[in-house]
Design a protein around this motif. Sequence first.
Motif, short mmCIF file in Angstrom:
data_model
loop_
_atom_site.label_atom_id
_atom_site.label_comp_id
_atom_site.label_asym_id
_atom_site.label_seq_id
_atom_site.Cartn_x
_atom_site.Cartn_y
_atom_site.Cartn_z
N VAL A 210 7.06 88.73 -26.18
CA VAL A 210 8.18 89.51 -26.70
C VAL A 210 8.74 88.88 -27.97
CG1 VAL A 210 10.53 90.31 -26.22
CG2 VAL A 210 8.77 90.47 -24.44
N PHE A 211 8.89 87.55 -27.98
CA PHE A 211 9.38 86.87 -29.19
C PHE A 211 8.51 87.23 -30.40
CE2 PHE A 211 11.15 83.13 -26.48
CZ PHE A 211 12.30 83.85 -26.24
N ASP A 212 7.21 87.21 -30.19
CA ASP A 212 6.27 87.51 -31.27
C ASP A 212 6.48 88.94 -31.78
OD1 ASP A 212 4.19 86.96 -33.05
OD2 ASP A 212 2.66 87.69 -31.66
N GLN A 213 6.67 89.88 -30.86
CA GLN A 213 6.89 91.27 -31.25
C GLN A 213 8.17 91.43 -32.06
OE1 GLN A 213 6.91 93.51 -27.59
NE2 GLN A 213 4.68 93.53 -27.40
N VAL A 214 9.24 90.77 -31.63
CA VAL A 214 10.52 90.88 -32.34
C VAL A 214 10.42 90.23 -33.72
CG1 VAL A 214 12.98 90.33 -32.31
CG2 VAL A 214 11.83 91.00 -30.20
N MET A 215 9.71 89.12 -33.82
CA MET A 215 9.52 88.48 -35.12
C MET A 215 8.84 89.43 -36.09
SD MET A 215 8.45 84.54 -34.22
CE MET A 215 8.27 84.07 -35.94
N GLU A 216 7.82 90.10 -35.59
CA GLU A 216 7.10 91.05 -36.45
C GLU A 216 8.00 92.22 -36.84
OE1 GLU A 216 2.94 93.66 -36.41
OE2 GLU A 216 3.41 92.27 -34.77
N LYS A 217 8.76 92.73 -35.88
CA LYS A 217 9.64 93.88 -36.12
C LYS A 217 10.72 93.55 -37.15
CE LYS A 217 13.07 96.78 -33.74
NZ LYS A 217 13.71 97.08 -32.44
N THR A 218 11.30 92.34 -37.03
CA THR A 218 12.42 91.96 -37.91
C THR A 218 11.95 91.22 -39.16
OG1 THR A 218 12.72 89.89 -36.66
CG2 THR A 218 14.01 91.81 -35.96
N GLU A 219 10.64 91.06 -39.30
CA GLU A 219 10.05 90.33 -40.44
C GLU A 219 10.60 88.91 -40.51
OE1 GLU A 219 10.76 92.70 -43.92
OE2 GLU A 219 9.23 94.18 -43.37
N SER A 220 10.76 88.30 -39.33
CA SER A 220 11.24 86.92 -39.25
C SER A 220 10.07 85.95 -39.32
CB SER A 220 12.02 86.70 -37.95
OG SER A 220 13.14 87.56 -37.89
#
Length: 463
Positions: A113-123
Amino acid sequence: MDHYEQTMLAYHKKHGLFEIGERLVIGVSGGIDSMVLLHFLSKKRHQLGLHLTAVHIDHMLRGEQSAQDRGFVEQQCKLWEVPCESFSVPIPAILAENGGNTQSVCREERYRVFDQVMEKTESTILITAHHADDQLETILMEGMRGSLHNGAFGMRIKRPFGGGVLVRPQLAVTKAEIAHYAQLNKVPYREDPSNASDAYTRNRVRKTIVPAMAQENPRASLHFSELAEQINEDAAFLQQLAEQTLKELLLSDKELLISAESFRSQPSALQKRMVLLLLNYLYDDKRVLITSHLAEQVRELLQSSSGTVFLHLPQNYMMTRQYDQVSFEKPKEYLECERADIGCFWSPPVFGSRYRILPVGEELEVENAVFWYFQSEETDFTLRGREPGDRILLAGMNQAKKLARLMIDEKIPSYQRDNWPIIVAGTHRVLLVPGLRIAACLSRTKRPEDNRVLVEQCIDYAK
């Protein structure tokens, strides 16, 4: 400014944990460690030029209580004006379907999930709340298990993750300092009852060994955290050198093939790291526990160039040393031998060849073929998988040898033995074990008494 803030800012400056303008994702469970870190970063985000996104994951293991944790984190993020992404992941259902260790599955799902959110937020950075006491626990647990992770000592301050970097800024502070900051700044948090359970090794270490060490020296966890930092700095240099050296020593760009002599010529510190690199390349991010015992077994086999030696590795992988040349191989597909009458038709492909048995005098004119002559009263000839009790009479032997024993002697992995293809005359008279041995009755030269011929045609040439 209290001690926690001073230490955190100094640690950030020393290691350059984030750059101005970077986007950060921070894992927030609702516990004291992550809530303090979230409070500190939200408070300092303008000073540090950071863009924060909090991520909370409800593992659905504690019913209404974990649902309340989720609501609590969402509410605090709203109060502190931090964007929050929260998720419910059905860990019980995943465990029921796939099995596994609860903590390991939770961790895998959490980082997914962390990886998905990083990709979504361009973090570019994932922040976790591990602190110096966690570092001490990790070092103690790894020491007890004898597990190795790319030669790292405990947790690293930074490591690659997804398309960015995982950073642990609280490794510079202790649990006591975090608790003091929470009290001073009235940071709310929730307690997870599972943290008190003696069912988990980490909890037992936390409740018994760590307090005993703190009694000897209250700064023990900080000293271990500093020691890990120093060791990992040296290890990073050696790791880079080992990667470069191994790249030069590998004999092939397409497979893991190395000279034992060239490996032995390297310093011991590089040898150990190259073994770990070889095993990690071999398993290609599969979750395999690489123990110090396994790594030492591999290293021992690389210390000699005499004879042929096999080492069975976890998950049916294989290390083979044939004199000086050492190879590491992934498991081949399970053999599924289709039963076929080869007295009338060609067999299905077997190891790049096909087979057929004909009366002598009716040999087919085919390319890339070998002819094996023999005498037989049987009229039925079959390609099939090995069966219990199958034996083969080999040249120079007075008694037939069990195929099970033959395959053990030939170092055939256990998962391949049951379905290894064989060619039989009648019911159990084994003529040929493709890829291994032929029966004593077969001859490349036709003899007066021979009335049958086994044709072995290589079909790989046509590919």
